[in-house]
Design a protein around this motif. Structure first.
Motif, short mmCIF file in Angstrom:
data_model
loop_
_atom_site.label_atom_id
_atom_site.label_comp_id
_atom_site.label_asym_id
_atom_site.label_seq_id
_atom_site.Cartn_x
_atom_site.Cartn_y
_atom_site.Cartn_z
N SER A 184 -1.83 -2.60 -4.47
CA SER A 184 -1.23 -1.83 -4.48
C SER A 184 -2.13 -0.15 -3.88
O SER A 184 -1.55 0.14 -3.54
N CYS A 213 8.55 6.19 -0.89
CA CYS A 213 8.42 6.50 -1.62
C CYS A 213 9.18 5.67 -3.16
O CYS A 213 8.91 6.02 -4.28
N GLY A 214 9.76 4.80 -2.76
CA GLY A 214 10.26 2.91 -3.87
C GLY A 214 9.13 3.05 -4.41
O GLY A 214 9.71 2.64 -5.16
N LEU A 215 8.05 2.69 -3.91
CA LEU A 215 6.60 1.86 -4.44
C LEU A 215 5.87 2.95 -5.15
O LEU A 215 5.92 2.96 -5.64
N LEU A 217 7.02 5.65 -6.49
CA LEU A 217 8.20 5.40 -7.88
C LEU A 217 7.91 4.41 -9.37
O LEU A 217 8.35 3.83 -10.49
N TRP A 218 7.81 2.76 -8.48
CA TRP A 218 7.46 1.53 -8.65
C TRP A 218 5.84 1.76 -9.26
O TRP A 218 5.89 1.12 -10.96
N TRP A 219 5.05 1.55 -8.58
CA TRP A 219 3.92 1.93 -9.09
C TRP A 219 3.13 3.42 -9.60
O TRP A 219 1.91 3.40 -10.45
N ARG A 220 3.83 4.07 -9.82
CA ARG A 220 3.86 5.47 -10.74
C ARG A 220 2.61 5.53 -10.68
O ARG A 220 1.51 5.65 -11.06
#
Length: 406
Positions: A184, A213-215, A217-220
């Motif tokens: 990631s 942007c989605g990634l 938010l997922w990986w933080r």
């Protein structure tokens, strides 16, 4: 001394010898044309470079890994200095005649500093990553290795030599992966390059920004890291056109020819069209050693350097191509085995970096002969004519054999 030589990794030595013999025979065939040229005798010089590579390989094999690790900063510094020197005194050659990638004395070309720089970057990255207690966990941790690979990569881009620049990037990502960096994190590191590639299509670039942007938010990741990644991708969208204008005309033409060679079949598309004709006409068993018509009639360009794999396809057919690719695959797998068995991180990272460099060269060169990759002027290991690259390959494969016993 003989006891030490018996410690050579036999599968690695066998793969190197087989590839060197195959490459030398193919280079000899590349010079057999209806109208004799200088290419007819360059296999003599390639043989000399092979001999010099064997001597250098023996010396490298005898060198202690600890000595090599100690000398790494000096090797890296010399490589960067030589790359900077080419910007002022470099010359071009072959399909990259407009670049400044060679150092020459008069009409005598001494070599490409980029080949030394690739090995220097592998050593420096191995030294840095081996000294870490834990794998890089944040983008901040990736700044030092990115600088190590980025400085020579930037100097090579200025030559300009886009093909070698891609190799530096591939080495960086391969060694980060082997050092245990999270995938990631590597995706975030590569995201600006992806954004640049997609920026020429507004729709594709917009979709990528949304996915990114989605990634995030997922990986933080850390807030500042997420903001930096988004800013870098937006910047790539803004600077895509200036970047394109910064490329040399021959590089722009190569990329356009990659997308559609038929747009200009007599100029920018000529190389790849003739290469595909040569490979396709080989059939199952080929036209016979030295009997390729595309090569003999000089339709195939750069048949002794960039497009030497097309000679294999035309004269030895599908069977010859499979044999060559099997030998390359065997070499890479042997290197991966040695990297896995090496007992210290520095040695393991060095071997994996070499494997990554060779793999990138093979994929780029073979891919461009059949129009799966843009033409970048990257040589094919052990096949393409060129003293500096061949010397580096033979010498460093011998060094990797020494790591098998650590």
């Amino acid at each position: 001394m003989f006891t030490r030589l018996r410690q050579l990794d036999k599968p690695l030595l066998g793969a190197v010898l087989a590839l060197a013999a195959f490459g030398l025979a193919t280079l000899y065939s590349a010079g057999q044309t209806e109208v004799p040229t200088f290419v007819a005798t360059i296999w003599h010089r390639q043989l000399i470079w092979l001999a010099l590579g064997a001597v250098a390989g023996f010396l490298m094999f005898r060198t202690s890994p600890r000595m090599l690790e100690w000398a790494t900063p000096f090797v890296y510094g010399i490589a960067v200095f030589l790359l900077a020197l080419t910007l002022f005194f470099g010359t071009g050659a072959g399909t990259a005649a407009g670049s400044k990638s060679w150092i020459a004395l008069g009409s005598l070309r001494l070599g490409q500093p980029a080949e030394l720089a690739k090995l220097a970057v592998i050593l420096m990255l191995a030294r840095w990553l081996a000294g870490l207690r834990e794998p890089p966990a944040t983008l901040r941790d990736l700044i030092p290795p990115c600088v190590i690979a980025g400085v020579p990569c930037f100097l090579v881009v200025l030559q300009p030599d886009l093909g070698s620049a891609i190799v530096f990037i591939a080495i960086l990502f391969c060694m980060l992966l082997w050092a245990g960096t999270k995938p990631s994190l590597m995706v975030l590191l590569a995201s600006p390059a992806i954004g640049l590639a997609l920026a020429f299509s507004t729709v594709a670039w917009g979709v990528w920004i949304a996915v990114l942007c989605g990634l995030l938010l997922w990986w933080r990741p850390y807030v500042w890291e997420g903001l930096a990644v988004v800013a870098a991708n937006v910047a790539m969208g803004v600077f895509a056109l200036p970047f394109w204008n910064r490329l040399a005309p021959y590089q722009q033409n190569r990329l356009l020819a990659f997308l559609n060679p038929e747009v200009d079949p007599r100029a920018t598309g000529w190389h790849v069209i003739q290469s595909k004709v040569a490979v396709g006409s080989g059939g199952l068993f080929g036209k016979g050693f030295t009997l390729g018509t595309q090569k003999r009639l000089a339709f195939l360009p750069a048949q002794h350097t960039d497009f030497i794999f097309s000679v294999v396809g035309e004269e030895l057919g599908f069977v010859g191509v499979v044999v060559a690719l099997a030998l390359f695959a065997g070499l890479v797998f042997v290197l991966l085995r040695i990297a896995r068995k090496a007992t210290d991180p520095f040695s393991s990272l060095c071997v994996f970096g070499i494997a990554g460099m060779l793999f990138t060269h093979i994929i780029e060169n073979v891919g461009m002969t059949i129009n799966l990759m843009p033409i970048t002027g990257i040589p094919l290991p052990f096949f393409s004519y060129g003293g500096s690259f061949l010397l580096a390959c033979v010498a460093w494969e011998s060094r990797q054999s020494g790591y098998a016993e650590l």
